[in-house]
Structures are given as C-alpha cells and as structure tokens.
Enzyme design. Sequence first.
Site, mmCIF file in Angstrom:
data_model
loop_
_atom_site.group_PDB
_atom_site.id
_atom_site.type_symbol
_atom_site.label_atom_id
_atom_site.label_comp_id
_atom_site.label_asym_id
_atom_site.label_seq_id
_atom_site.Cartn_x
_atom_site.Cartn_y
_atom_site.Cartn_z
ATOM 1 N N GLY A 177 0.816 -1.208 0.000
ATOM 2 C CA GLY A 177 0.000 0.000 0.000
ATOM 3 C C GLY A 177 0.850 1.259 0.000
ATOM 4 C CG ASP A 178 3.334 2.160 3.221
ATOM 5 O OD1 ASP A 178 2.768 3.175 3.643
ATOM 6 O OD2 ASP A 178 3.419 1.107 3.875
#
Length: 483
Positions: A264-265
């Site tokens: 997600g990052d």
Amino acid sequence: MTAPAPLLVVGDALLDHDLSGTADRLAPDAPVPVVHGARRGTRPGGAALAACFAAADGRDVTLVTALGDGEAARTLRRLLHDRVRIVEIPLTGELACKTRILAQGVPVLRLDDGDGRAAGATDEAREAVGAASAILVADYGRGTADALRDALARAARKVPVVWDPHPRGGPPVKGTRLVTPSAAEARTFAARAEEVTAGGGAHGDGARPELHHAAEDARKLIRSWGVNSVAVTLGPDGALLSHGDAPLLVPAPHCAPGDACGAGDRFAATAAGLLADGALPEKAVHGAVHAATRYVSDGGAAGLRHDQDPAPPAPETDSHLDPGLLADRVRSRGGTVVAAGGCFDLLHAGHVALLQEARRIGDCLIVCVNSDASVRRRKGATRPLVPVADRVRVLRALSCVDAVAVFDEDTPERLLKELRPHIWAKGGDYALAQLPEAPLVGSWGGEVVLLPYLDGRSTTELAAKAALDPVERSVGRARAAGR
C-alpha cells in the site's frame, strides 16, 4: 530527461522488525509453531517507508513526522540518513514499532510496541507543507496529519495531495486529489460516512460483488469527504479508480503471490510521485498498480535490505515474479517444482500443449527462455523473429505459466542450478542425448521428463509460410489438398 519532481511526505513514521525463519513442528506445551533459524531484519515503516519508496524513484523527498527520543527513534534516523530530509515535530510517548514473526515467509504473529503520538506542529513543518509542490499524506492514525490539518487543507487548494488513510486516522482534507484506501478500509470509511443498507444493495448485471462494493464505497467517500478521486486498492486484482461516476478498473499486470506488507505504501508513493510529475490520476494509478505488483513479486518486505542479517543474493531474473523465490516457496511447502525451457519464438500450439502438460505434473511451472543472443547462436542471424521481451510477455500471459526466467548461455544449466527443479520437462521430439543438462538435473535428485509433442508444429515452418506471398501460399494449400 526531466528529473522526477520533489515530494513532501507527511505522516506517522514507524520502525518495522521481521524475524523470519522456518517452522516444521508445533511446540510440545501449546499448539503454536516453533520458528527456528530466524534472521532479524529492521526497516523504516509507515510514512518513513513511503518516503523511502519515493526516494528510490529518484525523487528529492522531505519527510515531516514525529520521532521523539529512544533507541527506536535513533535507529530510524540512522536508516533514513542520506535518503530523505527529516522535519521533526514533537512526539509524546515512544515511537511505534511493529515486529512480525514469519515462518516460510508467512506471518504467524505480530507484536506492536510504542504508543507515541504527534504532539503538535512546528513553524518549520507548516512552512514545509506550504512550500511543497506535491504532498503524500501517509496517515497511520498517530496524529501527524491531524497536527498539520489546517496547513494541508490550504495546500490541497494549490498542489496535488495524495492521502493514504488509516481507520484510526481522520478523513482527508477537502480538495485532496487522490485517496488510496484498501477495499477493507473503504468499507469501514463508507460505513462511517453513510449508513450502509443490508447486503450493500443490488450488484448489477453480472458485477463481481467486491468490485460493486468498491465502486459504491468510492462514490460515497467522494461525496462525503469532498475529494477529487478515490483509488480503492484490490490486492492482486489491481485498483478501482473513481471520480464519482463510472469507475476505471486497473488490473494488476500479473498474479504476484507473496508478502504484501508495504504494498500500500509502494502504491501511494508511486501515485503521488506521478501526480507530482504532472500525470493524470488514471496514469498515476496505472503506474502505482504496476509498481505495487512488482514490489510484491520482488519479495515484498523481505526484499528491502535496509538493516538486517546477511542474506544470500536473490537469483538474477528478468521476470517480475521472481522464479527463485517461487521455487523456494513451493519447495518449502512440499510441492513439486517443474521447469521447462526453449526459445519459444513464434509461440504456437505445440508450445502451449507442452507447457500445459508440464504444469499438470507439478505445483508450479517456471519457463526458462533463451535470450536473443542465445537464440542467434543456436538458430542463426535471422532469429529470433520475436524479441525476448515480447516472448516473455506472451509466456506470462499463459495461465499454465507461473514465472519466466531468461538465460543468456547456450544451455540453461546455470539457471537450473539456481532453481533446482524437481522435474525438467522437454518436448518428446528431443532425445536424452540432446539434453546436456540431464546429468545436472539428476545430481540433486531431479528427473528429466519428455512430454508428448504435437506433430507438424514448428516455428521454422511457420516462419517459412509467413515469408511466402499470397499466390505461393494458395498453390501450397492446393497441392496439400491433392488438387
């Protein structure tokens, strides 16, 4: 070539630890796995990880975060040194740390320490937000985004802001260009924003329920939050981008099983960087999906070499899904690794039948492909007809192929030594005497298997037919029919 635009990252930094080993038995005093031979790895987490991803893309990155004192904070500063510029704001309590315990690459337990929260903003931090040309907010619910909310709201009226939210954090500021929740996070936020009817409403004609929910949740969040667009990440299915109307589904380029921690990052950092470069949200999300998929394929968090015990280098590969990692994973679970090799120039029905049969006899299929130089040495200066990048892409598109690796030598022996497959599959038109790699495969207990090959299928013949003009092809068909 224009340099990537700078990026300001605002959010909650964490320190992540991994203890990764092997588990093959349960403890005698409790039904829990015994993990042994563990290697310890330490890396930036949260907003600090997102900042490192952006820096790895060649960007000038400033991170606004709360670190405080203590050993964890000192370790994180050292890991970030020379990678990003840090603008610190006050922290109360200890910096948050996450420790994952993994067996065979699969998390079995997570320990969370540190209750630190941002305790307010500073003039330097507000000035950094005000001067930024693009901002990524990595909100992990520990107060940094809240401390700078007013400055972020002003910035969102002038520059692209991407907001990666967390259920423990607040909503993004109005005017945010792109919000990037996961499907589960979008469900949670949408339920808060608007009461969800029982069952989530009608799915529409043939719509997959998860896509329907993601689209509905995105529309609700755009209305509730007053943001420009929402990209709901769907894991291996890619992402769904909505501006409040018909959504755009951006599928992942290939299936990437593995450790998704940090994906997600990676997604948010890539999307924010591309928007900073002037890309439209559609292009930014497309690039972010591909970057997140590649990150998982390359080993995810295990592939980050920030501060950890020495580990053997990953095998070289031109495949996005790392063949060595796949082979190790299948072997560790007691599965059978199958490999097949060839030039695969002008992929035809004979190739496909061979690969389908090879996949059926094992738990994964890794295809070893000759490089362009290797094909020229074997087939002559006019070959290959199709360059290796295209050959790899076509092979990856086959459902029976799990990974592809390219080798530059005349034979795949070096690659086979790295992969150590249980089975090396070749077409039945080969004789064992023509397979110099057979003794090598047998040296670790592997087996060379010949599979039936469809008669009359040949790249050379296809190329010769393609070179004929239409009249010659017509005459050839007539002769074949006996006319």
